[in-house]
Enzyme design. Structure first.
Site, PDB file in Angstrom:
ATOM      1  N   ASP A 184       1.031  -1.520  -0.001  1.00 15.63           N
ATOM      2  CA  ASP A 184      -0.092  -0.194  -0.298  1.00 15.63           C
ATOM      3  C   ASP A 184       1.069   1.114   0.090  1.00 15.63           C
ATOM      4  O   ASP A 184       2.193   1.500   0.347  1.00 15.63           O
ATOM      5  CB  ASP A 184      -0.683   0.027   0.734  1.00 15.63           C
ATOM      6  CG  ASP A 184      -1.722   0.998   1.344  1.00 15.63           C
ATOM      7  OD1 ASP A 184      -2.768   1.200  -0.047  1.00 15.63           O
ATOM      8  OD2 ASP A 184      -1.654   1.897   2.225  1.00 15.63           O
ATOM      9  N   GLU A 221       0.497   5.362   0.694  1.00 15.57           N
ATOM     10  CA  GLU A 221       0.517   7.050   1.087  1.00 15.57           C
ATOM     11  C   GLU A 221       0.657   7.977   0.658  1.00 15.57           C
ATOM     12  O   GLU A 221       1.936   7.799   0.227  1.00 15.57           O
ATOM     13  CB  GLU A 221       0.088   6.900   2.241  1.00 15.57           C
ATOM     14  CG  GLU A 221      -0.047   6.143   3.573  1.00 15.57           C
ATOM     15  CD  GLU A 221      -1.608   6.071   3.681  1.00 15.57           C
ATOM     16  OE1 GLU A 221      -2.386   6.971   3.366  1.00 15.57           O
ATOM     17  OE2 GLU A 221      -2.501   4.910   3.602  1.00 15.57           O
ATOM     18  N   HIS A 234      -5.237   3.939   7.985  1.00 18.73           N
ATOM     19  CA  HIS A 234      -4.928   5.086   6.188  1.00 18.73           C
ATOM     20  C   HIS A 234      -3.046   5.520   6.691  1.00 18.73           C
ATOM     21  O   HIS A 234      -2.813   6.375   6.123  1.00 18.73           O
ATOM     22  CB  HIS A 234      -5.138   6.356   5.812  1.00 18.73           C
ATOM     23  CG  HIS A 234      -6.561   6.384   6.093  1.00 18.73           C
ATOM     24  ND1 HIS A 234      -6.731   6.154   4.492  1.00 18.73           N
ATOM     25  CD2 HIS A 234      -7.253   6.443   6.837  1.00 18.73           C
ATOM     26  CE1 HIS A 234      -8.474   5.851   4.541  1.00 18.73           C
ATOM     27  NE2 HIS A 234      -8.819   6.454   5.340  1.00 18.73           N
ATOM     28  N   ASP A 247      -2.401  -1.025   6.888  1.00 17.50           N
ATOM     29  CA  ASP A 247      -3.987  -1.132   6.166  1.00 17.50           C
ATOM     30  C   ASP A 247      -3.639  -1.831   5.155  1.00 17.50           C
ATOM     31  O   ASP A 247      -4.387  -2.550   4.675  1.00 17.50           O
ATOM     32  CB  ASP A 247      -3.713   0.029   4.679  1.00 17.50           C
ATOM     33  CG  ASP A 247      -4.439   1.537   5.252  1.00 17.50           C
ATOM     34  OD1 ASP A 247      -5.277   1.440   6.796  1.00 17.50           O
ATOM     35  OD2 ASP A 247      -4.702   1.993   5.037  1.00 17.50           O
TER      36      ASP A 247
END
Length: 456
Positions: A14, A16, A161, A166
């Site tokens: 993931d 950000e 987040h 996550d």
């Protein structure tokens, strides 16, 4: 590093990012997180997480901080993406990638980040986009398929987040969804209550169509690329079989040939090729709650393509979800008589087996009125993702008579989509049929898997 065949682990990852694109790259990466997962035992083998300092710290806005809490002070002493690129490459290259909505966001951002530093990006052995996967296999149990909603459904707490948190939440959600689907499938096998039923005549002829209640073919890891969402505009040659059904890496391009843009288009059938007698329904009861209905044609999920459907009104965003976010939909004229017969037949079959009572209102899939061109209309729903509902899963393109023959352009924003959809324009629609029973309303939702808009 060994060959691709020697790297069996699945990488859940993931990113950000900032929410404001710069002139040179769409989003600046603020954090990378990933875990390596054993595909046989579904256990975490290794993790890696790091904050990333963007070259322009001013891109970290108040909106970005509200989402992930990452401030300029947090990353000012952290490595740049160029400094972690080798490590990320070694983790990702030659492995199966997994994540929520990674095909249309994380994979694109990652590829562009490598382009910014003039480096070759890592290449996956396959991709599992859990947004598409769970939308097909686990949908309708929750209000939407956001990771926060799925986590709340399973009692996993709030989504932070932050990349590594996550990723681990995503992995847990996938395992829990798979367990539920496995138990439901097992229950169906033990109940032994499947029977062939006669649906009665569904057309004006003397022939009768047989309505079969078939044993459901539900797998915890069935790719939505196979059953609901049309494949991305590349040939599916790199997907590798395994515990997860994966899809190949997408080479993003703003222009693609019509012949390659929908290489699996034969799974969508023209109305003239549909046999009413071959329409059946698949009924799968949930462990607790109502059963799930799937409409089939010759034992394959019903998916239809119609060329040159006329648009009477344009794009509609008048409908909203439980959070007040707009739901995009498009009304088109169902001018084909065969299409109308098919949808009426599907309506009759689905209504007979829908698990709804007097508190629910059945909404016919066809709207019959004396409106535009005096023909019935249907509503095509465009599945959206993201909190602002400005991104969608549907593949939407446009083509014009002045473009190079056989090419089409990708539609990238709601504003652009609205400018292309105006009363009287034509669209080629590829859609699937999704029976639903939600908030005292039941019926069949026509989900647009692909749209090609004709422009002058």
């Amino acid at each position: 590093m060994g060959s691709i065949e020697d790297r069996p682990e699945i990488v859940f990852f993931d990113l950000e990012t900032t929410d404001i694109p710069s002139r040179n790259q769409p989003y600046a990466i603020l954090e990378y997180g990933s875990i390596l997962v054993c595909p046989k035992k579904l256990t975490e083998l290794h993790s890696y997480q790091t904050l990333v300092r963007p070259l322009d710290l001013s891109l970290i806005s108040a909106d970005s901080i509200r989402v992930n809490g990452i401030t300029a002070d947090h990353v000012v002493s952290c490595p740049t993406f160029a400094e972690i690129a080798d490590k990320v490459y070694d983790i990702l290259n030659g492995r199966v990638w997994a994540g929520h909505n990674i095909v249309k966001f994380d994979c694109v951002v990652l590829k562009e980040a490598y382009a910014q530093i003039n480096r070759k990006p890592p290449v996956p052995k396959g991709i599992i986009d859990t947004l598409k996967l769970l939308t097909e296999t686990f949908g309708r149990r929750t209000d939407n398929m956001k990771m926060a909603t799925l986590a709340k459904y399973f009692g996993l707490g709030q989504q932070s987040h932050r990349s590594l948190d996550d990723v681990r939440m995503n992995f847990e959600v996938v395992k829990l969804c798979a367990s539920v689907l496995f138990l439901e499938s097992s229950q169906q096998d033990t109940e032994n209550n499947w029977a062939s039923l006669n649906a009665g005549p569904i057309n004006s002829s003397k022939q009768k169509s047989t309505l079969e209640v078939t044993r459901p073919n539900i797998s915890p890891f069935t790719s939505t690329e196979t059953h609901t969402v049309p494949p991305n505009p590349v040939e599916s040659v790199n997907a590798q079989p395994g515990p997860f059904h994966t899809v190949p890496m997408v080479e993003e391009s703003s222009t693609t040939t019509l012949s390659n843009a929908f290489s699996n288009h034969n799974e969508f059938i023209d109305p003239d090729s549909v046999s009413l007698a071959s329409i059946t329904v698949n009924v799968a009861p949930f462990v607790n709650g109502p059963h799930r209905i799937q409409i089939l044609h010759k034992d394959i999920p019903m998916r239809i393509r119609c060329a040159g459907m006329r648009i009477p009104y344009g794009l509609s965003a008048n409908f909203v979800d439980h959070a007040g976010n707009p739901i995009l939909s498009l009304v088109v004229n169902a001018s084909s008589l065969n299409l109308c017969k098919i949808l009426d037949a599907c309506d009759n079959i689905a209504r007979r087996f829908a698990d709804f009572d007097g508190n629910s209102q059945w909404r016919p899939v066809l709207t019959r009125n004396t409106g535009f061109y005096n023909s019935p209309t249907i509503r095509l729903h465009i599945p959206t993702v993201g909190q602002d509902r400005t991104r969608w899963i549907t593949d939407i393109y446009y083509k014009s008579s002045s473009s190079i023959p056989g090419t089409q352009q990708l539609v990238s924003s709601v504003a652009e989509l609205k400018s292309l959809l105006f009363p009287g324009s034509l669209v080629d629609a590829y859609f699937s049929l999704d029976p639903y029973n939600y908030q005292k309303n039941a019926g069949i939702r026509l989900v647009a898997n692909k749209l090609i808009i004709h422009t002058s």
